[in-house]
Motif scaffolding. Structure first.
Motif, PDB file in Angstrom:
ATOM      1  N   PHE A 191      -2.472  -3.831  -4.904  1.00 32.73           N
ATOM      2  CA  PHE A 191      -3.727  -4.456  -4.499  1.00 32.73           C
ATOM      3  C   PHE A 191      -3.531  -5.574  -3.485  1.00 32.73           C
ATOM      4  O   PHE A 191      -4.354  -5.750  -2.572  1.00 32.73           O
ATOM      5  N   GLY A 192      -2.459  -6.344  -3.622  1.00 26.17           N
ATOM      6  CA  GLY A 192      -2.210  -7.420  -2.674  1.00 26.17           C
ATOM      7  C   GLY A 192      -2.037  -6.905  -1.253  1.00 26.17           C
ATOM      8  O   GLY A 192      -2.605  -7.461  -0.295  1.00 26.17           O
ATOM      9  N   VAL A 193      -1.284  -5.837  -1.098  1.00 30.21           N
ATOM     10  CA  VAL A 193      -1.064  -5.243   0.215  1.00 30.21           C
ATOM     11  C   VAL A 193      -2.371  -4.691   0.775  1.00 30.21           C
ATOM     12  O   VAL A 193      -2.708  -4.896   1.954  1.00 30.21           O
ATOM     13  N   LEU A 194      -3.118  -3.981  -0.069  1.00 32.78           N
ATOM     14  CA  LEU A 194      -4.368  -3.365   0.371  1.00 32.78           C
ATOM     15  C   LEU A 194      -5.402  -4.410   0.771  1.00 32.78           C
ATOM     16  O   LEU A 194      -6.039  -4.297   1.840  1.00 32.78           O
ATOM     17  N   LEU A 195      -5.574  -5.439  -0.049  1.00 32.38           N
ATOM     18  CA  LEU A 195      -6.585  -6.464   0.245  1.00 32.38           C
ATOM     19  C   LEU A 195      -6.218  -7.293   1.467  1.00 32.38           C
ATOM     20  O   LEU A 195      -7.094  -7.685   2.249  1.00 32.38           O
ATOM     21  N   THR A 196      -4.940  -7.567   1.644  1.00 32.71           N
ATOM     22  CA  THR A 196      -4.501  -8.336   2.805  1.00 32.71           C
ATOM     23  C   THR A 196      -4.764  -7.565   4.090  1.00 32.71           C
ATOM     24  O   THR A 196      -5.202  -8.134   5.103  1.00 32.71           O
TER      25      THR A 196
ATOM     26  N   MET B 107      -7.054  -5.216   4.457  1.00 35.86           N
ATOM     27  CA  MET B 107      -8.505  -5.156   4.620  1.00 35.86           C
ATOM     28  C   MET B 107      -9.056  -6.461   5.190  1.00 35.86           C
ATOM     29  O   MET B 107     -10.060  -6.463   5.917  1.00 35.86           O
ATOM     30  N   ALA B 108      -8.395  -7.579   4.867  1.00 45.04           N
ATOM     31  CA  ALA B 108      -8.830  -8.880   5.370  1.00 45.04           C
ATOM     32  C   ALA B 108      -8.342  -9.143   6.794  1.00 45.04           C
ATOM     33  O   ALA B 108      -8.668 -10.181   7.383  1.00 45.04           O
ATOM     34  N   GLY B 109      -7.536  -8.225   7.335  1.00 51.20           N
ATOM     35  CA  GLY B 109      -7.047  -8.368   8.698  1.00 51.20           C
ATOM     36  C   GLY B 109      -5.858  -9.296   8.842  1.00 51.20           C
ATOM     37  O   GLY B 109      -5.570  -9.781   9.945  1.00 51.20           O
ATOM     38  N   ALA B 110      -5.150  -9.548   7.734  1.00 50.23           N
ATOM     39  CA  ALA B 110      -4.005 -10.466   7.779  1.00 50.23           C
ATOM     40  C   ALA B 110      -2.681  -9.754   7.999  1.00 50.23           C
ATOM     41  O   ALA B 110      -1.632 -10.389   8.002  1.00 50.23           O
ATOM     42  N   GLY B 111      -2.706  -8.433   8.141  1.00 48.16           N
ATOM     43  CA  GLY B 111      -1.470  -7.693   8.398  1.00 48.16           C
ATOM     44  C   GLY B 111      -0.786  -7.231   7.121  1.00 48.16           C
ATOM     45  O   GLY B 111      -1.385  -7.158   6.055  1.00 48.16           O
ATOM     46  N   ASP B 112       0.506  -6.932   7.269  1.00 44.50           N
ATOM     47  CA  ASP B 112       1.304  -6.416   6.153  1.00 44.50           C
ATOM     48  C   ASP B 112       1.822  -7.582   5.316  1.00 44.50           C
ATOM     49  O   ASP B 112       2.614  -8.395   5.792  1.00 44.50           O
ATOM     50  N   LEU B 113       1.389  -7.658   4.071  1.00 41.91           N
ATOM     51  CA  LEU B 113       1.777  -8.761   3.192  1.00 41.91           C
ATOM     52  C   LEU B 113       3.283  -8.839   3.010  1.00 41.91           C
ATOM     53  O   LEU B 113       3.840  -9.930   2.811  1.00 41.91           O
ATOM     54  N   ARG B 114       3.954  -7.709   3.094  1.00 42.30           N
ATOM     55  CA  ARG B 114       5.410  -7.689   2.910  1.00 42.30           C
ATOM     56  C   ARG B 114       6.151  -8.368   4.048  1.00 42.30           C
ATOM     57  O   ARG B 114       7.338  -8.680   3.925  1.00 42.30           O
ATOM     58  N   GLN B 115       5.450  -8.621   5.142  1.00 41.56           N
ATOM     59  CA  GLN B 115       6.054  -9.307   6.287  1.00 41.56           C
ATOM     60  C   GLN B 115       5.621 -10.769   6.379  1.00 41.56           C
ATOM     61  O   GLN B 115       5.908 -11.445   7.364  1.00 41.56           O
ATOM     62  N   ILE B 116       4.934 -11.251   5.359  1.00 40.75           N
ATOM     63  CA  ILE B 116       4.405 -12.609   5.363  1.00 40.75           C
ATOM     64  C   ILE B 116       5.123 -13.455   4.313  1.00 40.75           C
ATOM     65  O   ILE B 116       5.314 -13.017   3.179  1.00 40.75           O
TER      66      ILE B 116
ATOM     67  N   ASN C  60       6.491 -11.023  -1.017  1.00 34.71           N
ATOM     68  CA  ASN C  60       6.049 -10.509  -2.320  1.00 34.71           C
ATOM     69  C   ASN C  60       4.639  -9.953  -2.209  1.00 34.71           C
ATOM     70  O   ASN C  60       3.845 -10.417  -1.384  1.00 34.71           O
ATOM     71  N   ILE C  61       4.305  -8.978  -3.059  1.00 36.69           N
ATOM     72  CA  ILE C  61       2.995  -8.333  -2.968  1.00 36.69           C
ATOM     73  C   ILE C  61       1.975  -8.922  -3.933  1.00 36.69           C
ATOM     74  O   ILE C  61       0.873  -8.384  -4.062  1.00 36.69           O
ATOM     75  N   GLY C  62       2.317 -10.022  -4.595  1.00 39.65           N
ATOM     76  CA  GLY C  62       1.439 -10.605  -5.600  1.00 39.65           C
ATOM     77  C   GLY C  62       0.446 -11.605  -5.046  1.00 39.65           C
ATOM     78  O   GLY C  62       0.409 -11.908  -3.841  1.00 39.65           O
ATOM     79  N   ALA C  63      -0.367 -12.166  -5.959  1.00 44.86           N
ATOM     80  CA  ALA C  63      -1.450 -13.069  -5.584  1.00 44.86           C
ATOM     81  C   ALA C  63      -0.948 -14.357  -4.930  1.00 44.86           C
ATOM     82  O   ALA C  63      -1.606 -14.898  -4.037  1.00 44.86           O
TER      83      ALA C  63
ATOM     84  N   VAL D  62       5.870   3.564  -6.252  1.00 44.44           N
ATOM     85  CA  VAL D  62       6.354   4.669  -5.435  1.00 44.44           C
ATOM     86  C   VAL D  62       5.816   4.579  -4.016  1.00 44.44           C
ATOM     87  O   VAL D  62       6.475   4.997  -3.060  1.00 44.44           O
ATOM     88  N   TRP D  63       4.620   4.007  -3.852  1.00 42.84           N
ATOM     89  CA  TRP D  63       3.980   3.938  -2.531  1.00 42.84           C
ATOM     90  C   TRP D  63       4.687   2.962  -1.597  1.00 42.84           C
ATOM     91  O   TRP D  63       4.503   3.048  -0.375  1.00 42.84           O
ATOM     92  N   LEU D  64       5.459   2.037  -2.133  1.00 45.51           N
ATOM     93  CA  LEU D  64       6.126   1.012  -1.314  1.00 45.51           C
ATOM     94  C   LEU D  64       7.641   1.143  -1.393  1.00 45.51           C
ATOM     95  O   LEU D  64       8.366   0.156  -1.244  1.00 45.51           O
ATOM     96  N   GLY D  65       8.121   2.354  -1.615  1.00 42.99           N
ATOM     97  CA  GLY D  65       9.567   2.556  -1.688  1.00 42.99           C
ATOM     98  C   GLY D  65      10.197   1.893  -2.892  1.00 42.99           C
ATOM     99  O   GLY D  65      11.357   1.476  -2.841  1.00 42.99           O
ATOM    100  N   PHE D  66       9.447   1.772  -3.972  1.00 42.81           N
ATOM    101  CA  PHE D  66       9.921   1.193  -5.242  1.00 42.81           C
ATOM    102  C   PHE D  66      10.290  -0.282  -5.103  1.00 42.81           C
ATOM    103  O   PHE D  66      11.108  -0.792  -5.852  1.00 42.81           O
TER     104      PHE D  66
END
Length: 198
Positions: free
Chosen positions: A72-77, A79-88, A92-95, A149-153
């Motif tokens: 959800f963190g990746v998806l919402l970020t 959708m908000a136009g902030a890019g890939d959360l994993r690169q920020i 981490n993909i959490g809140a 599985v969607w994020l390469g585990f």
């Protein structure tokens, strides 16, 4: 089918067929003549009721993992136009990392959804297969968040998902975990340490 004597009511919502059968067959002899729990497990899984109970546990495992693996963190970020959360920031993909993007609404939504997916997995599995299925689904949801599985585990720490799962399984334990996390976060301001304490 729920009233079929051959199935023993295994399809009734909220029943716990595997737990009930194992509890009632601890003295069953196994193929090698052995008594006890091992013999009981063999006796249960060898029949149609046992196979159905095992299928319910496998379904709970799959349900829990798939729900837990939703990032959800990746998806919402995104959708908000902030890019890939994993690169920020921490990646981490959490809140907590979502909050570092400056979007408090997305961070709160991530927290609620990450905890909610664990709770939903437990409640659905409990309704379908009883407490045994609920435990399996809860553990699977937690692992799904850690290893999606969607994020390469490569997932998150799983704090919110663990708390949601714990609240649904046994709410006093969930409240204790939540309290420990909040207290540690308030004292140290270090999210990773708070996660370890919780």
């Amino acid at each position: 089918a729920a009233g079929d004597p051959a199935l023993g009511g295994v399809l009734e919502p909220g029943s716990d067929p595997l737990g009930r059968e194992l509890g009632g067959r601890k003295g069953v002899q196994g193929p090698a003549g052995g008594q006890g729990l091992v013999g009981g497990v063999r006796g249960v899984l060898g029949g149609p009721l046992g196979r159905l109970a095992l299928a319910l546990l496998l379904a709970a495992l799959l349900l829990g993992y798939l729900l837990g693996s939703i990032p959800f963190g990746v998806l919402l970020t995104r959708m908000a136009g902030a890019g890939d959360l994993r690169q920020i920031a921490s990646g981490n993909i959490g809140a907590t990392n979502v909050l570092r993007t400056g979007n408090k609404g997305a961070a709160l939504a991530t927290l609620l959804l990450d905890s909610g997916k664990g709770a939903i997995a437990v409640l659905l599995a409990r309704w379908l297969g009883g407490e045994s299925a609920a435990l399996v689904a809860g553990a699977a949801a937690f692992l799904g968040h850690l290893f999606p599985v969607w994020l390469g585990f490569r997932g998150g720490k799983g704090v919110a998902t663990f708390i949601g799962t714990a609240l649904a399984l046994f709410w006093p334990v969930g409240l204790i975990a939540c309290g420990l996390w909040l207290a540690s976060a308030a004292l140290t301001r270090i999210s990773s340490l708070s996660a370890l304490v919780a």
